[in-house]
Write an enzyme that holds these catalytic residues in place. Structure first.
Site, short mmCIF file in Angstrom:
data_model
loop_
_atom_site.label_atom_id
_atom_site.label_comp_id
_atom_site.label_asym_id
_atom_site.label_seq_id
_atom_site.Cartn_x
_atom_site.Cartn_y
_atom_site.Cartn_z
N ARG A 1 28.99 49.36 18.51
CA ARG A 1 27.82 50.21 19.06
C ARG A 1 26.92 50.96 17.67
NH1 ARG A 1 26.34 55.05 21.48
NH2 ARG A 1 25.16 54.92 23.26
N GLU A 2 26.92 52.13 17.79
CA GLU A 2 26.45 52.70 16.71
C GLU A 2 27.43 52.58 15.44
OE1 GLU A 2 23.40 55.90 18.43
OE2 GLU A 2 25.40 56.49 18.36
N ARG B 1 28.84 54.71 30.48
CA ARG B 1 28.15 54.42 29.29
C ARG B 1 29.17 55.21 28.26
NH1 ARG B 1 24.53 57.46 26.23
NH2 ARG B 1 23.14 56.45 25.01
N ASN B 2 29.38 54.34 27.39
CA ASN B 2 30.43 54.87 26.15
C ASN B 2 29.50 55.49 24.88
OD1 ASN B 2 29.25 52.04 25.44
ND2 ASN B 2 31.08 51.68 24.23
N SER C 1 41.45 36.52 38.87
CA SER C 1 40.13 36.83 38.80
C SER C 1 39.07 35.77 39.48
CB SER C 1 40.08 36.71 37.19
OG SER C 1 40.77 37.67 36.18
N CYS D 1 37.88 24.15 35.46
CA CYS D 1 39.28 25.03 35.24
C CYS D 1 39.96 24.86 36.22
CB CYS D 1 38.37 26.41 35.46
SG CYS D 1 37.85 26.87 37.08
N GLU E 1 34.55 37.59 37.11
CA GLU E 1 34.22 36.26 36.80
C GLU E 1 34.00 35.80 35.14
OE1 GLU E 1 33.04 32.75 37.98
OE2 GLU E 1 32.64 34.21 39.50
N ASP F 1 38.23 37.23 25.78
CA ASP F 1 38.85 37.97 27.23
C ASP F 1 38.23 39.13 27.29
OD1 ASP F 1 39.91 38.45 29.46
OD2 ASP F 1 41.80 37.33 29.16
N ARG G 1 38.67 41.18 30.01
CA ARG G 1 39.31 41.70 31.30
C ARG G 1 40.36 43.05 31.02
NH1 ARG G 1 41.47 36.15 33.65
NH2 ARG G 1 41.97 35.92 31.64
#
Length: 393
Positions: free
Chosen positions: A27-28, A139-140, A252, A265, A291, A325, A327
């Site tokens: 991010r920043e 929101r991080n 999943s 798959c 997904e 990944d 997840r």
């Protein structure tokens, strides 16, 4: 960099000290000084202006922003991270509004329940930012981190933040932040750690419904849950009495495999095999909205396009800008704890699911292999899962 735990950072904040909060490297990748408005002292903003040198802003909750009529600075926000700047303000009791003392006064008046919109001149010298209601789970950003930290200390939902700059005017990152931390004896945390702290502290699921569900593989009880912070919907199939050492499959969602029986798959085949096993032996299937290993359906189709050009399932995700990944299994762990289950037998060939559950307090007593046949269409996919992702197949 050497980071501190969240509890020690909260204690420092409650003692009126600022801390350093570092965001994601993708991010920043910067550090902000963060203080809680209710606990900060008269020297905090002066310290930020002298030592950090960035723009001093005041993150607040949506409720505070609405009550004080803090409207957005621009109608069309094109900021790359969607930072919600409001019009800048000074409290009416200030003169120029720019001194550290007067900016402190303005910040303190933001959380004064007797303050009204008319008590603030616009524009001014303090820049309020509006945090998302769900905080860092939505929101991080530093805005949300500041408000979340304020709440976690028991204070009103508002803070003051300032980016940390080096002496040469560049943004402090990595070892620069470590040196700043050591020089000023400050606590330093990451937003990622704050996210994990909140996940462990707060319930993230709500039970919504339970029905009987007859299927081709037997009749199950189907439970419906809603994720509190993302509004995602999760279903759980159970068979028999729910108990410790339950047989559990984390599956999943895979629209192409589960619904359209894609042979690219083995997802659909694994789901059917697991339903047959659970129907016979009892247990639970937690069907997670993840997904494409977390990248979403359309991005999975884009990955398929790359696979048709010679990529594999891992390099395709990386080429699209994702990790192999994405997840996380915290929701699954919460669902297990909802049923008072802490020890399970896991139907899986994927070691990352073991680690993903263990970090949230779930003990894996036994692994039950899920055996499905390869097809001519998924041979390369299966080999990639085995060789690059460590699947036990």
């Amino acid at each position: 960099m050497q980071f501190d735990n969240i509890d020690s950072a909260l204690m420092a904040l409650k003692n009126g000290e600022p801390i350093i909060v570092v965001d994601d490297e993708n991010r920043e990748n910067e550090g902000d000084l963060v203080a809680v408005t209710e606990w900060m002292n008269d020297n905090t903003i002066n310290f930020m202006a002298k030592e950090a040198r960035g723009l001093i802003c005041a993150p607040v909750s949506k409720d505070i922003a609405q009550r004080l009529d803090l409207v957005q600075m621009v109608d069309d926000n094109s900021d790359i991270f969607g930072t919600q700047f409001t019009v800048s303000i000074d409290h009416v009791d200030t003169t120029t509004g720019i001194s550290a003392y007067e900016r402190t006064l303005t910040a303190k008046k933001l959380i004064d329940p007797s303050s009204e919109a008319k008590d603030f001149n616009r524009p001014g010298h303090l820049f309020p930012l509006v945090a998302q209601d769900k905080g860092v789970l939505a929101r991080n950003g530093h805005t949300e981190a500041a408000v979340d930290l304020a709440k976690l200390t028991g204070a009103k939902p508002a803070g003051v933040i300032c980016e940390i700059m080096n002496d040469d005017g560049t943004m402090a990152k990595g070892q620069d932040l470590q040196k700043f931390k050591e020089k000023h004896q400050l606590k330093m945390i990451t937003i990622d750690d704050l996210i994990e702290y909140r996940k462990k502290l707060e319930p993230e699921i709500e039970f919504k419904a339970k029905v009987k569900m007859p299927t081709d593989f037997g009749t199950f009880d189907m439970y419906g849950f809603k994720a509190t912070y993302t509004d995602e919907e999760i279903v759980v199939l159970t068979k028999g009495a729910i108990r410790q050492h339950e047989n559990v499959r984390l599956h999943s969602a895979c629209l192409t495999g589960d619904i359209f029986h894609s042979q690219r798959c083995d997802c659909g085949a694994q789901l059917e095999s697991s339903m047959k096993y659970i129907n016979e032996h009892g247990g639970m299937i937690i069907y997670l909205p993840q997904e494409g290993r977390g990248i979403g359906l359309l991005n999975k189709l884009r990955a398929y396009e790359l696979i048709e050009q010679g990529y594999d399932t891992v390099t395709a995700n990386l080429a699209l800008g994702f990790d192999e990944d994405l997840r996380d299994y915290h929701i699954a762990a919460q669902i297990l704890k909802y049923f008072n289950i802490e020890h399970i037998n896991l139907l899986s060939n994927n070691p990352s699911k073991f680690e993903g559950l263990k970090q949230y307090g779930i003990d894996i007593a036994e692994r039950i292999e899920v055996i499905v046949p390869e097809t001519v269409h998924n041979h390369d996919y299966m080999e990639t899962k085995k060789i690059k992702m460590g699947h036990l197949i």
